[in-house]
Design a protein around this motif. Sequence first.
Motif, PDB file in Angstrom:
ATOM      1  N   LEU B 126     -25.312 -20.290  29.721  1.00 39.77           N
ATOM      2  CA  LEU B 126     -26.145 -20.850  28.653  1.00 39.77           C
ATOM      3  C   LEU B 126     -27.332 -21.636  29.208  1.00 39.77           C
ATOM      4  O   LEU B 126     -28.350 -21.787  28.527  1.00 39.77           O
ATOM      5  CB  LEU B 126     -25.318 -21.732  27.712  1.00 39.77           C
ATOM      6  CG  LEU B 126     -24.318 -21.001  26.803  1.00 39.77           C
ATOM      7  CD1 LEU B 126     -23.687 -21.985  25.821  1.00 39.77           C
ATOM      8  CD2 LEU B 126     -24.971 -19.856  26.031  1.00 39.77           C
ATOM      9  N   GLY B 128     -29.233 -20.576  31.554  1.00 42.86           N
ATOM     10  CA  GLY B 128     -30.282 -19.551  31.648  1.00 42.86           C
ATOM     11  C   GLY B 128     -30.888 -19.233  30.286  1.00 42.86           C
ATOM     12  O   GLY B 128     -32.101 -19.030  30.157  1.00 42.86           O
ATOM     13  N   VAL B 129     -30.032 -19.204  29.266  1.00 48.16           N
ATOM     14  CA  VAL B 129     -30.522 -18.969  27.898  1.00 48.16           C
ATOM     15  C   VAL B 129     -31.462 -20.104  27.495  1.00 48.16           C
ATOM     16  O   VAL B 129     -32.515 -19.874  26.890  1.00 48.16           O
ATOM     17  CB  VAL B 129     -29.335 -18.853  26.905  1.00 48.16           C
ATOM     18  CG1 VAL B 129     -29.830 -18.718  25.471  1.00 48.16           C
ATOM     19  CG2 VAL B 129     -28.426 -17.681  27.284  1.00 48.16           C
ATOM     20  N   ARG B 132     -34.991 -19.813  28.789  1.00 49.51           N
ATOM     21  CA  ARG B 132     -35.821 -18.839  28.055  1.00 49.51           C
ATOM     22  C   ARG B 132     -36.347 -19.386  26.732  1.00 49.51           C
ATOM     23  O   ARG B 132     -37.205 -18.775  26.106  1.00 49.51           O
ATOM     24  CB  ARG B 132     -35.048 -17.528  27.841  1.00 49.51           C
ATOM     25  CG  ARG B 132     -35.085 -16.629  29.088  1.00 49.51           C
ATOM     26  CD  ARG B 132     -34.535 -15.242  28.818  1.00 49.51           C
ATOM     27  NE  ARG B 132     -33.120 -15.289  28.524  1.00 49.51           N
ATOM     28  CZ  ARG B 132     -32.161 -15.313  29.451  1.00 49.51           C
ATOM     29  NH1 ARG B 132     -32.459 -15.283  30.728  1.00 49.51           N
ATOM     30  NH2 ARG B 132     -30.894 -15.366  29.097  1.00 49.51           N
TER      31      ARG B 132
END
Lengths: 338, 338
Positions: B126, B128-129, B132
């Motif tokens: 999460l 990495g999410v 973004r």
Amino acid sequence: MSLPSVFSRYHAEVNAEIKSLISERQSPMYDMMRYHLGWIDAHGRVLNRSNGKAVRPTLCLLTCEAVGGEYRKALPLAAAVELVHNYSLIHDDIQDDDIERRHQPTVWRLWGKPQAINAGTVMRMLAGVAVRRLEIPCERQVRIQSLIDEATIKLIEGQYLDISFETKPDISVADYLDMIGCKTAALISCSVESGAELGTDDRRRIAALREFGWNLGMAFQTKDDILGIWGRQDQIGKPTGNDIRHRKKSLPVILGVSETSGPRHEELRRIYNRETLDEESVRTVIEMLESAGALKESQRITVEYIQKARDIVNSVSLEPSFRRDIDELVTFLMDRDF
Amino acid sequence: MSLPSVFSRYHAEVNAEIKSLISERQSPMYDMMRYHLGWIDAHGRVLNRSNGKAVRPTLCLLTCEAVGGEYRKALPLAAAVELVHNYSLIHDDIQDDDIERRHQPTVWRLWGKPQAINAGTVMRMLAGVAVRRLEIPCERQVRIQSLIDEATIKLIEGQYLDISFETKPDISVADYLDMIGCKTAALISCSVESGAELGTDDRRRIAALREFGWNLGMAFQTKDDILGIWGRQDQIGKPTGNDIRHRKKSLPVILGVSETSGPRHEELRRIYNRETLDEESVRTVIEMLESAGALKESQRITVEYIQKARDIVNSVSLEPSFRRDIDELVTFLMDRDF
């Protein structure tokens, strides 16, 4: 039954990509990865063992080529999906207490669980590093990274469900299909979809190929479940009945429980809920599953997903020679005995 | 000693960001994350417990503002570094067999180790999410993702070293400093550097702030090691001497072993190498460390890193009010008793 040659086409180059990713790192921790991938033995001696079928990178690169892409440019992506898959195997073996994989002791069995957790997680991190090696426009790279991250999240959600099923009394076929959709189909679908993303801009073809990958992934797992009970040790690297021994709620077991009734149903549930199963109980369970028609029904479900995958892939415009390769791969995945 | 107000400045907004990331997901698996973060209790009831000091997101957002950035735009980044830190805590507790954190049972203690492994890894995903979600140019987003991935890889390499030290007879101070550089300083440094990246293009300032963060991280860990032996249970949430009980090779122990000699040296090593340490042995070890001057030397090393961090940050041009906040935070991290 031997592995079709398409599985070895990209093998050396995908391995070289993963090797190059690892070689940038210094820590002896990466020896656990090298061992898991079959490159070294437990004493650090170099091996040339094959590391599994490499289904995901093969599908990724074949799809990329089939929609007109260059596979060489997609090698870091193929490495990434293979790393995600192998990270999940290292963690699965810890979580399931499995002591053997591919005829060898599992990573945790040699290095202990605390270090094997590190090996798995860092392997997943290297998948992200691999994606940043793709020489593609930045926006597309971010999109691919997102696809792979979301597939990993699904995979973990699936593993969560799979483990939670162990202590739940009644798992329906729908629950099971939902679980393998996350645990297996998501990453296989992602391997195909992301490979397609590198070869074409055609969103409709990409979407169709994602669906193809998903159905193929479902069939792959139901077939794996069949092999997990009826597969031969010398072929699959695990003893026959292994999933029964671990009281896994795999498809044949769920079908067996739901399709028996009365005393046989109770007997099956009673045996299956024991703390440990001796060899005789394992054999009894297998016989009960067979007489309940669970093997046949599992095979029927597998064929159904394979047929769906075939129908979808046949509707997509692909380079003919790669279409033949994909067909061969699909046929093998359905008929395989390992 | 209470937490300076700067630690609560961004707290609600960082939590809201993490909550929004989790709320997109359906699986009950995320309850393990909510529990670990102090948002719900073991029965799923909503709590308003503080989830730690949130050192990393606070440093990230303060630095962003101090170089002229807007902290609101950096909230997903602050959420990401907090998620990376908390993922590592969930896995650490599994690896170290720790049953309590922040006065509560650890995640694995309630859900079991297999599921806690999933909770930790998905928490890392999460992060990495979250990255973004940053509304910044694509190239910069990829750069931030890379910084956070590399910090995580370092963190895992550090955890690998830390665990491997448990079974190695002689760990030097240099080995130890290398280990905490990976395990702790890398992520704190990354929190500062990535925060700076969102506020300025000035590569020299960014590089200096990264160094500041690294030295601060080193001091943070050596201070933690001191508290791991001499900290009070009601303050740090773990019993006094906890690191001794777990035979951790923390800085005071390494110093104690290297600065005693003869029979006392042998005695210390002998006690420390036992399978389990009873409460009397724990007290004996603590007394031996104190008489060897290990507490004082650990404090000296901590002050040295703090001073280095201060010298570097004083050389960087920063907004005055945020410089004062950073100074206050640094002073607290050195003087804290929890």
